[in-house]
Design a protein around this motif. Structure first.
Motif, PDB file in Angstrom:
ATOM      1  N   ASP A  57       0.842  -1.195   0.000  1.00  0.00           N
ATOM      2  CA  ASP A  57       0.000   0.000   0.000  1.00  0.00           C
ATOM      3  C   ASP A  57       0.880   1.250   0.000  1.00  0.00           C
ATOM      4  O   ASP A  57       1.673   1.462   0.920  1.00  0.00           O
ATOM      5  N   PRO A  58       0.742   2.121  -1.020  1.00  0.00           N
ATOM      6  CA  PRO A  58       1.578   3.320  -1.069  1.00  0.00           C
ATOM      7  C   PRO A  58       1.126   4.418  -0.118  1.00  0.00           C
ATOM      8  O   PRO A  58       1.842   5.393   0.086  1.00  0.00           O
ATOM      9  N   HIS A  59      -0.063   4.270   0.452  1.00  0.00           N
ATOM     10  CA  HIS A  59      -0.593   5.296   1.334  1.00  0.00           C
ATOM     11  C   HIS A  59      -0.088   5.102   2.763  1.00  0.00           C
ATOM     12  O   HIS A  59       0.261   3.989   3.167  1.00  0.00           O
ATOM     13  N   PRO A  60      -0.039   6.187   3.538  1.00  0.00           N
ATOM     14  CA  PRO A  60       0.363   6.038   4.955  1.00  0.00           C
ATOM     15  C   PRO A  60      -0.552   5.069   5.676  1.00  0.00           C
ATOM     16  O   PRO A  60      -1.757   5.040   5.421  1.00  0.00           O
ATOM     17  N   PRO A  61      -0.016   4.244   6.561  1.00  0.00           N
ATOM     18  CA  PRO A  61      -0.873   3.298   7.285  1.00  0.00           C
ATOM     19  C   PRO A  61      -1.786   4.018   8.261  1.00  0.00           C
ATOM     20  O   PRO A  61      -1.440   5.063   8.809  1.00  0.00           O
ATOM     21  N   GLY A  62      -2.970   3.456   8.471  1.00  0.00           N
ATOM     22  CA  GLY A  62      -3.897   4.008   9.449  1.00  0.00           C
ATOM     23  C   GLY A  62      -3.613   3.477  10.836  1.00  0.00           C
ATOM     24  O   GLY A  62      -2.665   2.703  11.062  1.00  0.00           O
ATOM     25  N   LEU A  63      -4.464   3.865  11.780  1.00  0.00           N
ATOM     26  CA  LEU A  63      -4.276   3.483  13.175  1.00  0.00           C
ATOM     27  C   LEU A  63      -4.159   1.974  13.372  1.00  0.00           C
ATOM     28  O   LEU A  63      -3.331   1.507  14.153  1.00  0.00           O
ATOM     29  N   SER A  64      -4.991   1.225  12.664  1.00  0.00           N
ATOM     30  CA  SER A  64      -5.037  -0.216  12.911  1.00  0.00           C
ATOM     31  C   SER A  64      -3.836  -0.949  12.323  1.00  0.00           C
ATOM     32  O   SER A  64      -3.653  -2.141  12.580  1.00  0.00           O
ATOM     33  N   HIS A  65      -3.007  -0.253  11.544  1.00  0.00           N
ATOM     34  CA  HIS A  65      -1.866  -0.911  10.914  1.00  0.00           C
ATOM     35  C   HIS A  65      -0.534  -0.313  11.356  1.00  0.00           C
ATOM     36  O   HIS A  65       0.465  -0.400  10.651  1.00  0.00           O
ATOM     37  N   LEU A  66      -0.543   0.295  12.529  1.00  0.00           N
ATOM     38  CA  LEU A  66       0.672   0.852  13.114  1.00  0.00           C
ATOM     39  C   LEU A  66       0.855   0.320  14.526  1.00  0.00           C
ATOM     40  O   LEU A  66      -0.132   0.017  15.212  1.00  0.00           O
ATOM     41  N   GLY A  68       3.609   0.768  18.231  1.00  0.00           N
ATOM     42  CA  GLY A  68       4.642   1.562  18.873  1.00  0.00           C
ATOM     43  C   GLY A  68       4.384   3.054  18.836  1.00  0.00           C
ATOM     44  O   GLY A  68       3.241   3.513  18.857  1.00  0.00           O
ATOM     45  N   PRO A  69       5.442   3.852  18.753  1.00  0.00           N
ATOM     46  CA  PRO A  69       5.297   5.309  18.817  1.00  0.00           C
ATOM     47  C   PRO A  69       4.434   5.894  17.704  1.00  0.00           C
ATOM     48  O   PRO A  69       3.699   6.866  17.926  1.00  0.00           O
ATOM     49  N   GLY A  70       4.512   5.312  16.503  1.00  0.00           N
ATOM     50  CA  GLY A  70       3.689   5.821  15.409  1.00  0.00           C
ATOM     51  C   GLY A  70       2.212   5.668  15.687  1.00  0.00           C
ATOM     52  O   GLY A  70       1.415   6.593  15.451  1.00  0.00           O
ATOM     53  N   HIS A  71       1.833   4.525  16.208  1.00  0.00           N
ATOM     54  CA  HIS A  71       0.436   4.293  16.577  1.00  0.00           C
ATOM     55  C   HIS A  71       0.021   5.205  17.726  1.00  0.00           C
ATOM     56  O   HIS A  71      -1.061   5.811  17.705  1.00  0.00           O
ATOM     57  N   HIS A 314      -8.154  -5.615  22.888  1.00  0.00           N
ATOM     58  CA  HIS A 314      -7.438  -5.534  24.157  1.00  0.00           C
ATOM     59  C   HIS A 314      -6.047  -4.990  23.854  1.00  0.00           C
ATOM     60  O   HIS A 314      -5.521  -5.166  22.767  1.00  0.00           O
ATOM     61  N   GLY A 315      -5.469  -4.294  24.799  1.00  0.00           N
ATOM     62  CA  GLY A 315      -4.121  -3.791  24.607  1.00  0.00           C
ATOM     63  C   GLY A 315      -4.101  -2.457  23.878  1.00  0.00           C
ATOM     64  O   GLY A 315      -5.082  -1.695  23.897  1.00  0.00           O
ATOM     65  N   ALA A 316      -2.984  -2.181  23.214  1.00  0.00           N
ATOM     66  CA  ALA A 316      -2.773  -0.876  22.598  1.00  0.00           C
ATOM     67  C   ALA A 316      -3.800  -0.549  21.531  1.00  0.00           C
ATOM     68  O   ALA A 316      -4.090   0.624  21.275  1.00  0.00           O
ATOM     69  N   HIS A 317      -4.372  -1.580  20.903  1.00  0.00           N
ATOM     70  CA  HIS A 317      -5.324  -1.353  19.813  1.00  0.00           C
ATOM     71  C   HIS A 317      -6.777  -1.492  20.269  1.00  0.00           C
ATOM     72  O   HIS A 317      -7.666  -1.641  19.422  1.00  0.00           O
ATOM     73  N   THR A 318      -7.040  -1.425  21.565  1.00  0.00           N
ATOM     74  CA  THR A 318      -8.421  -1.444  22.035  1.00  0.00           C
ATOM     75  C   THR A 318      -9.225  -0.371  21.311  1.00  0.00           C
ATOM     76  O   THR A 318      -8.764   0.758  21.130  1.00  0.00           O
TER      77      THR A 318
END
Length: 376
Positions: A57-66, A68-71, A314-318
């Motif tokens: 994917d050439p587009h920047p990743p969204g929240l669900s695909h990051l 660590g610090p980027g997310h 659960h966790g960082a991606h709740t």
């Protein structure tokens, strides 16, 4: 999708809790995890990443695909809009949206609640949150169709993705010239995102804001049609709404599988040897019906303390939108059944068609009848 996948999940939990499965367009091996303890542990395991090792994917990743610090950076930018206090400020507008939707068919005596109610509300609420006036919105059915064609067609439909990005780009451009007290304006004013990151964020919010809520509202209405005693107790105020919604989420999780996780190293899950780069599918729906965690898991018990169910992950991606989902559900259910108390399914329950996408589950249509009622 099968109308009742739960017997299959039960067999897997008992006999093959980390099961190798086939997956189209996924390189390497794929594993399905079904036991509650394993799924919960994996959701918080930093060895399982949210982005494919090779992402075309050439587009920047969204929240669900990051991760660590980027997310964390992106999540902080929008988290304030989904706190309990912020969501509470949406109550009046959400109530008007639900009331208007019911009035659009109340005088007719019949309706398809998916097409005319449970699909309309989440899309409208998310557009309200983003500050987009009705004159600038595509119809809810078109937004839903764009999203599914762009995100779930395999191989990926680049034309549909471009159409979705064009729509989001137009919304962002509108908000640049029509600022307001809304999330999009705050994101624009923060200068924390590039133009493309902003569009991807808005696209993520629109999708996340409706993609599961539509299914959950549909299954909730269906369960309450099947359980008139529970429905009456809720409407009388005899049952606690937050507890009831948690139980409904546990019983029929709208997301049956969490976003793909990718093993960053060789690891052991239960007795399975998962290799670096393998895809791990975490079955939220199977975990939420694990009898080792929830006794008699196939029974709807609105007095049960269903926490900590995993319908929101659960966790960082709740899920950031958990409070919004609860608000929409309470208002949508009380408005619908309060206005049309004799609402009844117009087909046998076993004939309800289920679907949406491989990882989601909800009724495709809910034909109902009721006594026609003139506008209030």
């Amino acid at each position: 999708m099968t109308a009742d996948p739960y017997p299959g999940y039960a067999w897997l939990r008992e006999h093959d809790p980390v099961c190798p499965v086939g997956g189209p367009h996924v390189p390497g091996r794929m594993w399905l995890v079904t036991r509650y303890d394993d799924v919960r542990a994996c959701l918080a395991d930093r060895r399982l990443g949210s982005r494919a090792p090779v992402d075309p994917d050439p587009h920047p990743p969204g929240l669900s695909h990051l991760d660590g610090p980027g997310h964390a950076r992106l999540r902080r930018l929008v988290a304030a809009a989904f706190t309990p206090a912020a969501v509470a400020r949406l109550r009046d507008r959400t109530a008007r949206t639900c009331a208007d939707a019911v009035e659009s068919f109340a005088g007719r005596g019949h309706a398809d609640l998916v097409a005319e109610y449970t699909r309309e509300i989440p899309v409208a609420v998310m557009h309200d949150l983003l500050g987009v006036p009705e004159t600038e919105r595509a119809p809810a059915a078109d937004v839903l169709d764009m999203w599914y064609r762009a995100k779930f067609r395999q191989p990926r439909d680049e034309a549909s993705l471009a159409e979705l990005l064009d729509y989001v780009g137009e919304l962002v451009a509108y908000k640049r010239t029509h600022p307001g007290d809304d999330l999009t304006t705050r994101l624009i004013d923060s200068d924390a995102l590039t133009g493309e990151e902003l569009e991807v964020m808005v696209m993520t919010l629109i999708g996340a804001g409706h993609i599961t809520t539509i299914q959950f509202l549909g299954t909730t209405v269906l369960h309450l049609l099947d359980h008139p005693g529970h429905r009456a107790a809720l409407l009388r105020g005899d049952l606690d709404w937050p507890r009831a919604v948690n139980e409904l989420l546990r019983l029929d999780s709208p997301s049956h599988v969490a976003e793909y996780r990718y093993a960053g190293e060789n690891m052991t899950l239960a007795d399975a040897r998962v290799g670096e780069g393998d895809v791990v599918l975490l079955s939220l729906a199977a975990a939420n019906r694990d009898p080792d965690r929830f006794p008699d898991p196939g029974t709807l018990d609105l007095t049960r303390d269903a926490r900590p169910h995993l319908a929101f992950g659960h966790g960082a991606h709740t899920c950031l939108g958990s409070h919004l989902v609860r608000l929409e559900t309470e208002i949508a259910v009380t408005t619908l059944f309060g206005r049309l108390p004799d609402l009844a399914l117009d087909i046998p329950g076993g004939e309800v068609a289920w679907g949406y996408a491989p990882t989601f589950r909800g009724p495709l249509a809910l034909p109902v009848t009721f006594t026609p009622s003139t506008s209030r």
